[in-house]
Design a protein around this motif. Sequence first.
Motif, mmCIF file in Angstrom:
data_model
loop_
_atom_site.group_PDB
_atom_site.id
_atom_site.type_symbol
_atom_site.label_atom_id
_atom_site.label_comp_id
_atom_site.label_asym_id
_atom_site.label_seq_id
_atom_site.Cartn_x
_atom_site.Cartn_y
_atom_site.Cartn_z
ATOM 1 N N TYR A 1 2.540 -3.195 -30.425
ATOM 2 C CA TYR A 1 1.145 -1.263 -30.828
ATOM 3 C C TYR A 1 0.181 -1.099 -31.020
ATOM 4 C CZ TYR A 1 3.209 -0.180 -25.490
ATOM 5 O OH TYR A 1 3.946 -0.828 -24.567
ATOM 6 N N GLY A 2 -0.864 -1.008 -31.380
ATOM 7 C CA GLY A 2 -1.962 -1.521 -32.310
ATOM 8 C C GLY A 2 -2.056 -1.945 -33.372
ATOM 9 N N LYS B 1 2.674 8.782 -24.481
ATOM 10 C CA LYS B 1 1.255 8.542 -23.735
ATOM 11 C C LYS B 1 1.148 10.273 -23.672
ATOM 12 C CE LYS B 1 5.000 8.785 -19.697
ATOM 13 N NZ LYS B 1 5.461 8.243 -18.168
ATOM 14 N N GLY B 2 0.223 9.049 -22.512
ATOM 15 C CA GLY B 2 -1.118 10.712 -21.825
ATOM 16 C C GLY B 2 -1.527 11.583 -23.268
ATOM 17 N N LEU B 3 -2.352 12.522 -22.315
ATOM 18 C CA LEU B 3 -3.399 13.512 -23.670
ATOM 19 C C LEU B 3 -2.733 14.691 -23.800
ATOM 20 C CD1 LEU B 3 -6.417 11.765 -21.167
ATOM 21 C CD2 LEU B 3 -6.004 11.561 -23.150
ATOM 22 N N SER B 4 -1.939 15.018 -24.525
ATOM 23 C CA SER B 4 -0.994 16.235 -24.998
ATOM 24 C C SER B 4 -1.883 16.315 -26.008
ATOM 25 C CB SER B 4 0.471 16.139 -25.080
ATOM 26 O OG SER B 4 1.149 15.215 -26.029
ATOM 27 N N LYS C 1 -9.282 4.427 -28.163
ATOM 28 C CA LYS C 1 -8.609 4.834 -27.074
ATOM 29 C C LYS C 1 -7.320 5.689 -27.308
ATOM 30 C CE LYS C 1 -11.625 1.564 -24.169
ATOM 31 N NZ LYS C 1 -11.101 0.296 -24.726
ATOM 32 N N VAL C 2 -7.335 6.489 -26.498
ATOM 33 C CA VAL C 2 -5.922 6.932 -26.558
ATOM 34 C C VAL C 2 -5.656 7.604 -25.174
ATOM 35 C CG1 VAL C 2 -6.834 9.351 -27.261
ATOM 36 C CG2 VAL C 2 -4.274 9.027 -27.480
ATOM 37 N N ASP D 1 -5.629 1.977 -28.918
ATOM 38 C CA ASP D 1 -3.955 2.483 -29.425
ATOM 39 C C ASP D 1 -3.233 0.639 -28.773
ATOM 40 O OD1 ASP D 1 -4.005 3.723 -26.860
ATOM 41 O OD2 ASP D 1 -3.496 4.988 -27.691
ATOM 42 N N VAL D 2 -3.870 0.431 -27.220
ATOM 43 C CA VAL D 2 -2.207 -0.138 -27.199
ATOM 44 C C VAL D 2 -2.343 -1.554 -26.870
ATOM 45 C CG1 VAL D 2 -1.992 1.566 -25.131
ATOM 46 C CG2 VAL D 2 -3.620 -0.101 -24.476
ATOM 47 N N TYR D 3 -3.716 -2.440 -26.963
ATOM 48 C CA TYR D 3 -4.308 -3.561 -27.204
ATOM 49 C C TYR D 3 -3.457 -3.901 -28.558
ATOM 50 C CZ TYR D 3 -8.894 -2.143 -25.094
ATOM 51 O OH TYR D 3 -9.548 -1.682 -23.747
#
Length: 343
Positions: free
Chosen positions: A58-59, A94-97, A82-83, A51-53
């Motif tokens: 972004y996207g 950001k993160g894995l919430s 990815k995330v 998702d950051v590429y």
Amino acid sequence: MEYRKLGASGLTVSAITYGNWLTHSVEAVEIARKCVTAALDAGITSFDTADVYGRPDYGAGERVLGEALSGVRRESIEIFTKVCLPTGPGPNDKGLSRKHITESCNASLRNLGTEYVDLYQAHRFDEDTPLEETMTAFADLVRQGKVLYIGVSEWRASQIEAAAILAAELRVPLISNQAQYSMLWRVIEKEIVPTGCRLGLGQIAFSPLAQGTLTGKYRPDQQPPAGSRARHSLGSAFVGRYLGGPVLSAVQRLRPIAEELGLTLAQLAVAWVLQNPAVSSAIIGASHPAQIHENAAASGHTLEAETLARIDASLIDDIHGDLAEHDPAKVAAPFDVMPAWKS
């Protein structure tokens, strides 16, 4: 093209995965389309993005890949994304919430133009979110049919082990770890690889060419060639650690080994990564189609034990010793605090 199971799962992937970390942007849609076509022609069925590429847009990497794959039979390919890394200015971007995983997955599906991704990967470990929350959010996406399999990227062995325990309880197919791995960067061998093998996770190796260093295009005492990753604003932060004189001289010592086998240096480097039985696939990037055809040809080459020993010997310097990095503590170390390579 060789095809392998991803870890102990039933998912078959191509031994070469096409990745688009630095190579797909809104300004390069046409070359991206040509590269994806070349990948498909070479037998590559696995495509990796995130998702950051394409940042700061972004996207963009996902969107360009989705457009390039438009019209390809969806069941004939495997799409990985990815995330975790920041995709916006907000505190929840950001993160894995549960919030970010859910929102990022929905955005990725829109960007890619698909109803599901084959492999959804936690791009890094999130120290600020309970692992139970992360794994439960992934499990929900699997049950919703938006994600088929779960993977991680650049996690430490203890983190992978903890995730695998929760995955088993939640009946989530955690099947892979995407890790940096090359002749020059072997930090996963001591802890990550044994852990992954025991848990049934396959390794997806990124940067098998050490950011282009193992192609031999960077020469001792010479400026990096124009257009190379070392001249890229983001790529230079990664490849810079390899550009010391001893490392570049060692790479040139690999050239006769490759030539004796009828391989290019790049093909030798990719074939070396694929010799590790824990590696299910090696990710290659490309800025033009010819690079894809060259690197994809490394699939299926077997390197004998004598050749592997000669490669190891070539990477030893009389003054600096072993030029390959083996320290498992450097798995997922922040790139901005990593020491420069021996020079």
